[in-house]
Every structure is written in structure tokens, then in C-alpha cells.
Design an enzyme around this catalytic site. Structure first.
Site, PDB file in Angstrom:
ATOM      1  N   ASP A  11     -61.951 -21.514  62.935  1.00 41.87           N
ATOM      2  CA  ASP A  11     -62.140 -20.235  63.655  1.00 41.87           C
ATOM      3  C   ASP A  11     -63.208 -20.407  64.738  1.00 41.87           C
ATOM      4  O   ASP A  11     -64.217 -19.719  64.734  1.00 41.87           O
ATOM      5  CB  ASP A  11     -62.533 -19.111  62.677  1.00 41.87           C
ATOM      6  CG  ASP A  11     -63.881 -19.332  62.009  1.00 41.87           C
ATOM      7  OD1 ASP A  11     -64.304 -20.508  61.860  1.00 41.87           O
ATOM      8  OD2 ASP A  11     -64.550 -18.340  61.645  1.00 41.87           O
ATOM      9  N   HIS A 243     -72.893 -25.952  60.156  1.00 44.71           N
ATOM     10  CA  HIS A 243     -72.248 -25.787  58.835  1.00 44.71           C
ATOM     11  C   HIS A 243     -70.932 -26.554  58.694  1.00 44.71           C
ATOM     12  O   HIS A 243     -70.734 -27.297  57.730  1.00 44.71           O
ATOM     13  CB  HIS A 243     -71.960 -24.303  58.575  1.00 44.71           C
ATOM     14  CG  HIS A 243     -73.162 -23.446  58.485  1.00 44.71           C
ATOM     15  ND1 HIS A 243     -73.965 -23.375  57.381  1.00 44.71           N
ATOM     16  CD2 HIS A 243     -73.712 -22.592  59.399  1.00 44.71           C
ATOM     17  CE1 HIS A 243     -74.946 -22.520  57.584  1.00 44.71           C
ATOM     18  NE2 HIS A 243     -74.820 -22.030  58.798  1.00 44.71           N
TER      19      HIS A 243
HETATM   20  O1  RIB Z   1     -71.180 -19.509  57.042  1.00 48.46           O
HETATM   21  C1  RIB Z   1     -70.901 -20.478  58.003  1.00 48.46           C
HETATM   22  C2  RIB Z   1     -69.463 -20.396  58.445  1.00 48.46           C
HETATM   23  O2  RIB Z   1     -69.262 -19.125  59.047  1.00 48.46           O
HETATM   24  C3  RIB Z   1     -69.050 -21.415  59.469  1.00 48.46           C
HETATM   25  O3  RIB Z   1     -67.711 -21.772  59.251  1.00 48.46           O
HETATM   26  C4  RIB Z   1     -69.195 -20.684  60.772  1.00 48.46           C
HETATM   27  O4  RIB Z   1     -68.354 -21.212  61.763  1.00 48.46           O
HETATM   28  C5  RIB Z   1     -68.831 -19.274  60.389  1.00 48.46           C
HETATM   29  O5  RIB Z   1     -67.462 -19.092  60.444  1.00 48.46           O
HETATM   30 CA    CA Z   2     -66.129 -21.840  61.119  1.00 46.43          CA
END
Ligand code: RIB
Ligand code: CA
Length: 325
Positions: A11, A243
């Protein structure tokens, strides 16, 4: 060693971009498809970004399939342009993608690829789990066809980041997440328990930005907006949390991570909605245990955060970054 086939379900999102370009640069990983999902931004934007990733990496041959535009059951919690920019790429100037989408919906693409490569595909969802839940509900034999699932999302022991209880990817679609985490397939959850501790510092961001390749030029333009979110909101924090790239690091070097094996459930209600609860020994065996009949999940609970961040930087600063054949 043959490379590992993955479908990257995403995303984008700035940290999604970091993860995508890391996977696309890395010879140990064979990205056989990208699937888009709403989440950080609406589906039109995340899909266009996924197309941009394969184009900028010089891999227009990699199919991109558009996925879900909303959660399975309830209204979405909404996009987060204040974290990732209005275009999901930190408001970096970007061209319109020039390559075509796959005609398949992401859920169908996932199943067809898994069926055509039985036992070989690792699913790497780094956004809301809607596409994966749809795929497995439409095709209940999907778990038999997939090699492994490595999810970025969730928080077994850490607090939430999108609400007091919920991590963002889980909170977008807890109903989908509970389906995916309850399927009988080898699944690892790389969530906030480890990703919160992995930080790309100023020197590491500069090293990534210094590489003169189309992917790294985009990252150099996209990362400052996301970095500012961290530095403006977290007292004393320098840099950013990549992340989604931590899930790619797990694929490459799982030995850098500490894990436990436990069943998981996803909280559906109140301010804990989206929280991933790991089974505890006191309640696991109760007659009405929430975890009754649920399979063990590998939960990343920690790891060598410095080594993980160095691995991410190493992959993104390969001499041939972004041009893997
Ligand atoms: O919590 C981190 C996640 O949330 C990652 O995938 C970031 O891109 C958001 O979608
Ligand atoms: Ca993400």
C-alpha cells in the site's frame, strides 16, 4: 542458491517503497508480482506507485495487479497523507506510470501464481491483509500452494501505532487479518515488536540517497517527508522506521530476529480494535479460549536492530541497485 519467489502485497507508502526497491535489488529474492491494496493512500494512488516501482527498477516485466479498495466488512479508517504525502511517496515529483496493469484482481493473481508455482511462492503483505484474506476465502486450497507468508504488521507485545491497541495494517482490516493469521500455513508476523526498534539514521539515509539510480533518486526525494513525521512527533528521534523493509530483511536473514511460536487473534472491538493478541498459557487451554483451534504463528519479538538496518542499507546501496536482471 536459487532465489526466493515472492509476491509483494503493498500500500505504498514510503516505507513500502524502501521495501520494494530492496527486494527488487536483491539477487536472493525474485519478485514475481506486486499486488496493490488501499491503506496508506487510496487504491488508485497505491496502484500507480506499485507500477512506478517496477518501472523505476527496470523491471516492467514484473506484473502488477490491483487489489482491494476497502476492508472486508466495515468502512476504512482512512488514508494517512500526513505520514506518506498526498502521493504516498513523500510528495516527490513522479511521472505517470507507462506500463499496463495485470487484468487480474490481486486476489486472483495471487492464487493463479501460487497454483502455477506450487510450493514456491512466499507472500509478503505489508499493507492491510484484505487481498490475502480474499484470496484464501475464494480459494481455500491456497495455503497448500504457498511456501510461506511473511506479514509486516501487528503488535503482540508493543502498543499500537495507529490507535492505542492497533498497528496500522491490522487496524485497517482486523476481520481480514484474523482470517489470514488463522489459516494453517507457515506464517511469520514481523510487527511493531521488532520494527519499532529498527531505525535508519541520518548517515544511513544519506548513503541510500547517494546512489545514482532511479529507485534511489526516488527514495532520496520521498524519504524526507516520512522522516519529518517521525522527527516532528517523536521526541529525540532521528531518522525513520522502515517498517516494511524489516519484513524483507527477515526473508534474507531470519537469524537476526528473535521469535516465539504462538497462536494469534485479532481484537475486533473498542480502542483495542486491531490489536494482535498472542496466546498466553493461562487462557490457551480454557474451554472458550479465543485461540482454540488456531495454528501457531512465528512472531518476531525482537532482534539485532542495528544489523537489520545495516542489511537494509547494504541491499539498497548495491552497485547495481535497481538493475537486477
Ligand atoms: O505500521 C506500519 C505499517 O503501516 C507499514 O506497512 C506502513 O507502510 C503502514 O502501512
Ligand atoms: Ca505498508
Amino acid at each position: 542458491m536459487s532465489s526466493r519467489k515472492i509476491i509483494f502485497d503493498t500500500d505504498p507508502g514510503v516505507d513500502d517503497a524502501v521495501a520494494a526497491f530492496m527486494a527488487l535489488a536483491c539477487p536472493e529474492i525474485d519478485v514475481v508480482g506486486l499486488t496493490s491494496v488501499y491503506g496508506n493512500l487510496p487504491i488508485d494512488i497505491t496502484t500507480a506507485n506499485a507500477l512506478r516501482f517496477v518501472e523505476l527498477a527496470g523491471r516492467p516485466d514484473i506484473p502488477v495487479a490491483r487489489g482491494a479498495d476497502r476492508p472486508l466488512v466495515v468502512d476504512d479508517i482512512g488514508p494517512v497523507p500526513f505520514i506518506h504525502g498526498d502521493n504516498g511517496l513523500g510528495n516527490a515529483p513522479v511521472a505517470d506510470p507507462s506500463i499496463e496493469l495485470s487484468p487480474l484482481h490481486a486476489a486472483e493473481f495471487i492464487y493463479q501464481m501460487a497454483a502455477a508455482n506450487a510450493g514456491e511462492i512466499t507472500l509478503v503483505p505489508v499493507g492491510p491483509l484484505t487481498n490475502i484474506a480474499l484470496a484464501v476465502r475464494l480459494h481455500p486450497d491456497l495455503p497448500e500452494l504457498v511456501h510461506e507468508v511473511v506479514v509486516m504488521g501487528g503488535n503482540a507485545y508493543a502498543p499500537g501505532n495507529a490507535s492505542p491497541g492497533g498497528e496500522a495494517n491490522m487496524l485497517h482490516d482486523p476481520e481480514a487479518a484474523d482470517i489470514v493469521l488463522g489459516e494453517d500455513w507457515p506464517l511469520t508476523m514481523v510487527g511493531l515488536d521488532v520494527t519499532n526498534a529498527v531505525n535508519l539514521d541520518h548517515a544511513q539515509l544519506a548513503a541510500i540517497a547517494a546512489v545514482d539510480s532511479p529507485p534511489n533518486l526516488l527514495l532520496a526525494a520521498a524519504m524526507p517527508f516520512y522522516q519529518a513525521f517521525y522527527e516532528d512527533n517523536l521526541e529525540g528521534f532521528e531518522g525513520l522506521c522502515p517498517h516494511d523493509a524489516v519484513a524483507i530483511a527477515y526473508l534474507l536473514q531470519p537469524e537476526l530476529f528473535e521469535t516465539v511460536q504462538k497462536p494469534l487473534r485479532v481484537e475486533m472491538h473498542g480502542f483495542g480494535r486491531g490489536k494482535t493478541w498472542a496466546a498466553d498459557p493461562y487462557h490457551l487451554t480454557e474451554p472458550n479460549s479465543p485461540w482454540a483451534g488456531r495454528p501457531d504463528v512465528t512472531i518476531a519479538t525482537g532482534g539485532d536492530a542495528q544489523a537489520i538496518s545495516e542489511l537494509i542499507v547494504a541491499e539498497l546501496t548495491r552497485a547495481d541497485s535497481g538493475s537486477k536482471p
